[in-house]
Design an enzyme around this catalytic site. Sequence first.
Site, PDB file in Angstrom:
ATOM      1  N   HIS A  79     -57.299   8.090  27.230  1.00 55.91           N
ATOM      2  CA  HIS A  79     -55.764   8.166  26.544  1.00 55.91           C
ATOM      3  C   HIS A  79     -54.531   8.103  26.617  1.00 55.91           C
ATOM      4  O   HIS A  79     -54.079   9.823  26.541  1.00 55.91           O
ATOM      5  CB  HIS A  79     -56.039   8.163  24.671  1.00 55.91           C
ATOM      6  N   ASN A  88     -55.481   1.921  22.324  1.00 54.90           N
ATOM      7  CA  ASN A  88     -55.305   1.982  21.320  1.00 54.90           C
ATOM      8  C   ASN A  88     -53.859   2.510  21.305  1.00 54.90           C
ATOM      9  O   ASN A  88     -53.987   3.762  20.506  1.00 54.90           O
ATOM     10  CB  ASN A  88     -56.224   2.682  20.202  1.00 54.90           C
ATOM     11  N   HIS A 133     -69.175   6.918  25.477  1.00 53.60           N
ATOM     12  CA  HIS A 133     -69.167   8.548  25.391  1.00 53.60           C
ATOM     13  C   HIS A 133     -70.859   8.121  24.301  1.00 53.60           C
ATOM     14  O   HIS A 133     -70.013   8.177  23.358  1.00 53.60           O
ATOM     15  CB  HIS A 133     -68.125   8.825  24.142  1.00 53.60           C
ATOM     16  N   ARG A 167     -51.544   6.836  25.598  1.00 53.01           N
ATOM     17  CA  ARG A 167     -50.313   7.029  24.124  1.00 53.01           C
ATOM     18  C   ARG A 167     -48.945   6.423  24.500  1.00 53.01           C
ATOM     19  O   ARG A 167     -48.773   6.583  23.583  1.00 53.01           O
ATOM     20  CB  ARG A 167     -50.267   8.319  23.651  1.00 53.01           C
ATOM     21  N   ASN A 176     -64.956  11.690  18.066  1.00 49.23           N
ATOM     22  CA  ASN A 176     -65.561  10.807  17.595  1.00 49.23           C
ATOM     23  C   ASN A 176     -66.325   9.900  18.950  1.00 49.23           C
ATOM     24  O   ASN A 176     -65.264   9.367  19.559  1.00 49.23           O
ATOM     25  CB  ASN A 176     -64.715  10.260  16.542  1.00 49.23           C
ATOM     26  N   ASP A 194     -62.601  11.114  28.049  1.00 45.39           N
ATOM     27  CA  ASP A 194     -62.722  10.539  26.764  1.00 45.39           C
ATOM     28  C   ASP A 194     -61.069  11.364  26.312  1.00 45.39           C
ATOM     29  O   ASP A 194     -61.510  11.734  25.188  1.00 45.39           O
ATOM     30  CB  ASP A 194     -63.688  10.569  25.504  1.00 45.39           C
TER      31      ASP A 194
HETATM   32  O1  DOR Z   1     -62.204  10.878  18.989  1.00 45.73           O
HETATM   33  C1  DOR Z   1     -61.843  10.157  19.652  1.00 45.73           C
HETATM   34  N1  DOR Z   1     -60.731   9.819  19.639  1.00 45.73           N
HETATM   35  N2  DOR Z   1     -62.649   8.984  19.731  1.00 45.73           N
HETATM   36  C2  DOR Z   1     -61.674   7.433  19.751  1.00 45.73           C
HETATM   37  O2  DOR Z   1     -62.634   6.960  20.220  1.00 45.73           O
HETATM   38  C3  DOR Z   1     -60.151   7.804  19.716  1.00 45.73           C
HETATM   39  C4  DOR Z   1     -59.476   8.588  19.907  1.00 45.73           C
HETATM   40  C5  DOR Z   1     -58.101   9.017  19.894  1.00 45.73           C
HETATM   41  O3  DOR Z   1     -58.282   7.344  20.337  1.00 45.73           O
HETATM   42  O4  DOR Z   1     -57.588  10.029  19.378  1.00 45.73           O
HETATM   43 ZN    ZN Z   2     -64.310   5.884  21.169  1.00 44.12          ZN
END
Ligand code: DOR
Ligand code: ZN
Length: 435
Positions: free
Chosen positions: A61, A93, A231, A63, A277, A304
């Site tokens: 990610h 995302n 994951h 951001r 998550n 992740d």
């Molecule tokens: O822990 C997580 N953080 N799981 C995800 O699926 C999304 C991610 C996030 O974008 O922070």
């Molecule tokens: Zn995820």
Amino acid sequence: MKSEFILRGARVIDPSRGLDQCADIAVSNGRICDPAKLKKAKSYDMEGKIVAPGFIDLHVHLRQPGRNDKETIRTGTMAAAAGGFVAIVAMPNTSPPADTSSTIEYVKSHAEREGFVKVLVSACITKGQEGKEMSGIGGLKKAGAVALTDDGKCVHNHEIMRHVLEYAKSFGLPIFDHCEDESLASGGVMHEGYWSTVLGMRGIPAESEDIMVARDIILAEKVGARLHIQHLSSKNSARMIREAKARGVKMTCEATPHHLFLTDEKIKSFDTNYKVNPPLRSEEHRLALIEALKDGTIDAIASDHAPHTETEKLVEFDYAPFGVIGLETSVPLCLTELCHKGVLTFAELVRKFSSSPAEILGLSEMGTLREGAPANITVLDPEFEHVIDSSSFLSKSRNTPFDGWKVKGRAAATIVDGNFVFSAIPGIDAAIVHK
Ligand code: DOR
Ligand code: ZN
């Protein structure tokens, strides 16, 4: 003119060719070439090091756009380079989410200007990741998306998921699948089990993952699409994937270092750096993941990397966002916990970080050290002992559960298209030099 050099005397591990031996690797014009043809090139002594195909992190990610306070393309790719990764797959995302070609182009153009490593961009499965309407997959592919995912959210509607698999198949794109049934998981903050009961916290049962993994195996099997489970965290999901692969279903999966090396017991400290998550699960699940990693059910290790600011994480456990960072800790942790502890050989680990991710993405030019391929190389120092210190990270965020862990091994250099982007080797200059 790009530089020419030879990496001499390393243990060269190239799973794409079944190679594990002492050899020289030569680089000219950004590509791997025959060392015998480079008479006057500089040579670097790599004795004691492992030279491997460039590592690829399938799950990052960055951001940007939207939350540059957590991470940017620049800082995220710096962290990737320092962690030994030549390429990363950026999750969509963001804000706005990467569901249009213009957002894909925005990330790609910033990555070309400011990135230290290659940024491969994934795009949303559904518009706004709302799970209601399929995004314009053809346009996203044209803009350069390498995979489709609603990561962070699960696509709940079965009909939409089936259609997406059909479209993804016809466009030759893999689906990266975040499996989480909301009706079972909603409101949960940690794994549902002994520790959630003891701590009085709302749990997320393993079945919330299993149900969606089961559904997507059924759909992928019917459609014949390329399905990649992200994951992986649960024992039953690992079993179902193992069985599906044995039947010939075209699927792959990844696991993260935090799910491989940590359990939900850690949450008794109430440290929000253990909130992630899918959640850290019990030892039974963790051991099942290790087994699945060993027998090849788990194809790749992905971080992740999910940066969050200190202020966001410094709240009660219930209110903290899910996610931990991992770009700068994945390789040292895996060398320590998997290779030095005899779980995987170095060659097996190299495969999970390089040739397997390249295959999952369908990138035949990556994940290999064969002559003629672009010179994307990760150099490992497998014996370097140190303590993980989050204050030294190049990432903008600090939300790691591994601060203070003693580790053995790290990336010593990262080479992208023949250029050293990171070096911790005295005498080798790079864009990022380890102090
Ligand atoms: O822990 C997580 N953080 N799981 C995800 O699926 C999304 C991610 C996030 O974008 O922070
Ligand atoms: Zn995820």
